[in-house]
Design a protein around this motif. Structure first.
Motif, PDB file in Angstrom:
ATOM      1  N   VAL A  42       0.856  -1.184  -0.062  1.00  0.00           N
ATOM      2  CA  VAL A  42      -0.052   0.093  -0.029  1.00  0.00           C
ATOM      3  C   VAL A  42       0.845   1.126  -0.007  1.00  0.00           C
ATOM      4  O   VAL A  42       1.680   1.550   0.827  1.00  0.00           O
ATOM      5  CB  VAL A  42      -1.200   0.056   1.058  1.00  0.00           C
ATOM      6  CG1 VAL A  42      -1.720   1.146   1.314  1.00  0.00           C
ATOM      7  CG2 VAL A  42      -1.694  -1.173   1.181  1.00  0.00           C
ATOM      8  N   LYS A  43       0.692   2.183  -1.102  1.00  0.00           N
ATOM      9  CA  LYS A  43       1.489   3.326  -1.014  1.00  0.00           C
ATOM     10  C   LYS A  43       0.964   4.532  -0.452  1.00  0.00           C
ATOM     11  O   LYS A  43      -0.504   4.802  -1.042  1.00  0.00           O
ATOM     12  CB  LYS A  43       1.833   3.740  -2.305  1.00  0.00           C
ATOM     13  CG  LYS A  43       2.826   2.627  -3.299  1.00  0.00           C
ATOM     14  CD  LYS A  43       2.921   2.878  -4.667  1.00  0.00           C
ATOM     15  CE  LYS A  43       3.933   1.679  -5.029  1.00  0.00           C
ATOM     16  NZ  LYS A  43       4.332   2.238  -6.556  1.00  0.00           N
ATOM     17  N   ASN A  44       1.472   5.436   0.244  1.00  0.00           N
ATOM     18  CA  ASN A  44       0.732   6.470   0.811  1.00  0.00           C
ATOM     19  C   ASN A  44       0.787   7.629  -0.468  1.00  0.00           C
ATOM     20  O   ASN A  44       1.950   7.941  -1.055  1.00  0.00           O
ATOM     21  CB  ASN A  44       1.213   7.010   1.997  1.00  0.00           C
ATOM     22  CG  ASN A  44       0.986   6.191   3.244  1.00  0.00           C
ATOM     23  OD1 ASN A  44      -0.151   5.639   3.088  1.00  0.00           O
ATOM     24  ND2 ASN A  44       1.768   5.939   4.158  1.00  0.00           N
ATOM     25  N   MET A  60      -7.880   8.837   6.590  1.00  0.00           N
ATOM     26  CA  MET A  60      -7.368   8.211   5.205  1.00  0.00           C
ATOM     27  C   MET A  60      -7.904   6.883   5.144  1.00  0.00           C
ATOM     28  O   MET A  60      -8.227   6.146   5.940  1.00  0.00           O
ATOM     29  CB  MET A  60      -5.768   7.943   5.636  1.00  0.00           C
ATOM     30  CG  MET A  60      -4.874   9.289   5.941  1.00  0.00           C
ATOM     31  SD  MET A  60      -4.714  10.212   4.467  1.00  0.00           S
ATOM     32  CE  MET A  60      -3.487   9.554   3.600  1.00  0.00           C
ATOM     33  N   GLU A  61      -7.857   6.592   3.818  1.00  0.00           N
ATOM     34  CA  GLU A  61      -8.750   5.231   3.373  1.00  0.00           C
ATOM     35  C   GLU A  61      -7.893   4.774   2.342  1.00  0.00           C
ATOM     36  O   GLU A  61      -7.022   5.258   1.875  1.00  0.00           O
ATOM     37  CB  GLU A  61     -10.027   5.414   2.728  1.00  0.00           C
ATOM     38  CG  GLU A  61     -11.197   5.753   3.507  1.00  0.00           C
ATOM     39  CD  GLU A  61     -12.254   6.200   2.786  1.00  0.00           C
ATOM     40  OE1 GLU A  61     -12.704   5.476   1.573  1.00  0.00           O
ATOM     41  OE2 GLU A  61     -13.124   7.053   3.361  1.00  0.00           O
ATOM     42  N   THR A  62      -7.598   3.105   2.525  1.00  0.00           N
ATOM     43  CA  THR A  62      -7.170   2.419   1.493  1.00  0.00           C
ATOM     44  C   THR A  62      -7.954   2.164   0.231  1.00  0.00           C
ATOM     45  O   THR A  62      -8.928   1.206   0.717  1.00  0.00           O
ATOM     46  CB  THR A  62      -6.265   1.169   2.299  1.00  0.00           C
ATOM     47  OG1 THR A  62      -5.502   1.669   3.150  1.00  0.00           O
ATOM     48  CG2 THR A  62      -5.681   0.477   1.151  1.00  0.00           C
ATOM     49  N   THR A  69      -8.349   0.375  -3.850  1.00  0.00           N
ATOM     50  CA  THR A  69      -7.872  -0.409  -5.060  1.00  0.00           C
ATOM     51  C   THR A  69      -8.220   0.239  -6.105  1.00  0.00           C
ATOM     52  O   THR A  69      -9.519   0.269  -6.473  1.00  0.00           O
ATOM     53  CB  THR A  69      -8.281  -1.827  -4.826  1.00  0.00           C
ATOM     54  OG1 THR A  69      -7.811  -2.467  -3.513  1.00  0.00           O
ATOM     55  CG2 THR A  69      -7.621  -2.720  -6.019  1.00  0.00           C
ATOM     56  N   LYS A  96      -2.923  -0.843  -4.548  1.00  0.00           N
ATOM     57  CA  LYS A  96      -3.505  -0.229  -3.350  1.00  0.00           C
ATOM     58  C   LYS A  96      -2.903   1.149  -3.052  1.00  0.00           C
ATOM     59  O   LYS A  96      -1.516   1.192  -2.698  1.00  0.00           O
ATOM     60  CB  LYS A  96      -3.539  -1.136  -2.485  1.00  0.00           C
ATOM     61  CG  LYS A  96      -4.476  -2.655  -2.557  1.00  0.00           C
ATOM     62  CD  LYS A  96      -4.432  -3.669  -1.663  1.00  0.00           C
ATOM     63  CE  LYS A  96      -5.250  -4.641  -1.950  1.00  0.00           C
ATOM     64  NZ  LYS A  96      -5.470  -5.894  -0.829  1.00  0.00           N
ATOM     65  N   ARG A 145      -3.195   4.580  -0.214  1.00  0.00           N
ATOM     66  CA  ARG A 145      -4.074   5.400   0.940  1.00  0.00           C
ATOM     67  C   ARG A 145      -4.039   6.596   0.461  1.00  0.00           C
ATOM     68  O   ARG A 145      -2.969   7.392   0.180  1.00  0.00           O
ATOM     69  CB  ARG A 145      -2.822   5.215   2.032  1.00  0.00           C
ATOM     70  CG  ARG A 145      -3.427   5.421   3.518  1.00  0.00           C
ATOM     71  CD  ARG A 145      -2.842   4.615   4.471  1.00  0.00           C
ATOM     72  NE  ARG A 145      -3.389   5.092   5.670  1.00  0.00           N
ATOM     73  CZ  ARG A 145      -4.461   4.582   6.373  1.00  0.00           C
ATOM     74  NH1 ARG A 145      -5.179   3.812   6.087  1.00  0.00           N
ATOM     75  NH2 ARG A 145      -4.599   5.023   7.589  1.00  0.00           N
ATOM     76  N   SER A 166      -6.639  10.425   1.217  1.00  0.00           N
ATOM     77  CA  SER A 166      -7.730  10.973   2.190  1.00  0.00           C
ATOM     78  C   SER A 166      -9.066  10.682   1.993  1.00  0.00           C
ATOM     79  O   SER A 166      -9.355  10.212   0.722  1.00  0.00           O
ATOM     80  CB  SER A 166      -7.816  12.711   1.889  1.00  0.00           C
ATOM     81  OG  SER A 166      -8.135  13.040   0.766  1.00  0.00           O
ATOM     82  N   ALA A 199     -10.993   9.856  -1.974  1.00  0.00           N
ATOM     83  CA  ALA A 199     -11.227   8.499  -2.274  1.00  0.00           C
ATOM     84  C   ALA A 199     -12.688   8.616  -2.439  1.00  0.00           C
ATOM     85  O   ALA A 199     -12.957   7.920  -3.492  1.00  0.00           O
ATOM     86  CB  ALA A 199     -11.221   7.571  -0.740  1.00  0.00           C
TER      87      ALA A 199
END
Length: 73
Positions: A19-21, A32-34, A36, A53, A55, A57, A61
């Motif tokens: 998962v990249k921010n 924050m939300e993850t 895909t 995937k 991450r 705000s 999102a």
């Protein structure tokens, strides 16, 4: 006629579990939300492939969901 060498131009893909921010301007205190991705997306000069995937705000999102960039899982 010339041909492209795809091995030199293709960016390496990150594993699906990584998962990249991302840094996107958002309101202070926003969660924050993850998510895909379902489509290719460029954010601040960084290219993300479908299935990545990331991450982001909660507001960003929500906007990506409305535009169809978030995979339905």
């Amino acid at each position: 006629m010339t041909t492209k060498n795809l091995t030199q131009t293709a960016a390496p893909e990150a594993p699906a579990d990584e998962v990249k921010n991302t840094r996107v301007a958002s309101a202070p205190g926003a969660g924050m939300e993850t998510i895909t991705l379902s489509h290719h997306l460029n954010i601040a000069g960084t290219s993300y492939q479908p299935g990545a995937k990331i991450r982001v705000s909660a507001d960003y999102a929500r906007r990506l969901r409305r535009q169809g960039y978030v995979a339905r899982t």
